[in-house]
Scaffold this active site. Sequence first.
Site, PDB file in Angstrom:
ATOM      1  N   TYR A 208       0.788  -1.232   0.000  1.00 35.11           N
ATOM      2  CA  TYR A 208       0.000   0.000   0.000  1.00 35.11           C
ATOM      3  C   TYR A 208       0.825   1.289   0.000  1.00 35.11           C
ATOM      4  CZ  TYR A 208      -3.606  -3.373   1.167  1.00 35.11           C
ATOM      5  OH  TYR A 208      -4.429  -4.466   1.157  1.00 35.11           O
TER       6      TYR A 208
ATOM      7  N   ASP B 178       2.282   2.521  -2.613  1.00 30.67           N
ATOM      8  CA  ASP B 178       1.976   3.221  -3.855  1.00 30.67           C
ATOM      9  C   ASP B 178       0.683   4.021  -3.733  1.00 30.67           C
ATOM     10  OD1 ASP B 178       0.598   0.771  -3.711  1.00 30.67           O
ATOM     11  OD2 ASP B 178       1.873  -0.115  -5.259  1.00 30.67           O
TER      12      ASP B 178
ATOM     13  N   GLU C 291       8.459   4.032   0.845  1.00 29.74           N
ATOM     14  CA  GLU C 291       8.633   5.407   0.366  1.00 29.74           C
ATOM     15  C   GLU C 291       7.784   6.413   1.127  1.00 29.74           C
ATOM     16  OE1 GLU C 291       7.946   7.917  -3.776  1.00 29.74           O
ATOM     17  OE2 GLU C 291       8.914   5.959  -3.868  1.00 29.74           O
TER      18      GLU C 291
ATOM     19  N   SER D 160       6.126   6.442   4.169  1.00 28.95           N
ATOM     20  CA  SER D 160       6.478   6.691   5.562  1.00 28.95           C
ATOM     21  C   SER D 160       7.912   7.189   5.686  1.00 28.95           C
ATOM     22  CB  SER D 160       6.278   5.434   6.406  1.00 28.95           C
ATOM     23  OG  SER D 160       7.126   4.384   5.977  1.00 28.95           O
TER      24      SER D 160
END
Length: 367
Positions: free
Chosen positions: A13, A15, A258, A260
């Site tokens: 998730y 993306d 990416e 977080s």
Amino acid sequence: MRWDVFCRVIDNYGDIGVCWRLAADLAGRGQQVRLWVDEPGALDWMAPHGCPGVEVRPWREPWCAVEPAEVVVEAFGCDPPEAYIERMASCRPAPVWINLEYLSAEDYVERSHGLPSPRWHPPGAGLVKRFFYPGFTSRTGGLLREPGLLERRAAFDGAAWLARQGLTVRPQERVVSLFCYDNPRLSLWLEALTEQPTLLLVTPGQAAGQVSALLGHAPREGHTDTVGALRLHWLPALTQTEFDQLLWACDLNVVRGEDSFVRAQWAARPFIWHIYPQSDAAHALKLEAFLDRYLEGADAGTAAALRALWRAWNGLSAELGALHPSSWPAPTVWRAHAARWCETLARQADLSTQLLDLARTSKARSG
């Protein structure tokens, strides 16, 4: 302007997390956005209240006939449906077509950012797609940062947020969040944390699954377990807004992927990045490239300790002693470095601002 943002959920998730933040940020700046996603279910907990100006549309086959937006963003090279691309080619002027790439600190990002990719063959012959690379320098597309984010963080009351979770920080206790992929080093790291006062906030999913397996019982949302000097608190699923607040409330954040990863940097707190592992070990180069930038300006001891910690956490080093808190930089030194890094990033134009500039410039040229 009207925007179509295309997103395929590959796994974890991250993306859709990036795409939702982008869509909501654009809408907050007066744009009209359709977010086309093949698995919209994650938004039920990630963004349960939606966002004015953002319309979530299912990406299904066969594709529905819709008029393309003025700006088309395909996230991470997901390729819009062929029928949609053909409709784009028939528009006058043609939509601005942007491929939003993955985030990296590697040198090729500066060379590739903004490059055009003409399409010579159907579908969509005659269209031009531009590559847009997020990044950490002025020669890249920057990072997602909605207006007022840093001001909201500065005004945030971490103790009050923790109290709403039923938690009070004890004297000398370090507050740590855990959001990670499956990690063989986790058990060793947790064992080290039992030796000094630590409140570990465990997020649902892979992090909770691993911790619960080590403890021998299922996660208990809202409950706290104690092992030595370590308190483990099981968090519920958090919205994106609540997740940001979690990062702001902690002394140390363990993040992954990416989305977080970027939010941890805006939190201006010490953090450890669990990079997405790739079978060809490309993630090792990506990790080192970021560390080279992140540790610029740090004193030699701090740089060496953090590089060793991140390498060990990601399974790229056998230096397991680096996982122990006694090997980490002093909390005040680490936090000061994180704050300086955040200030450096904040001096650059954010991603949505640069996307809007690119879209407006491209439209003016084609008009």
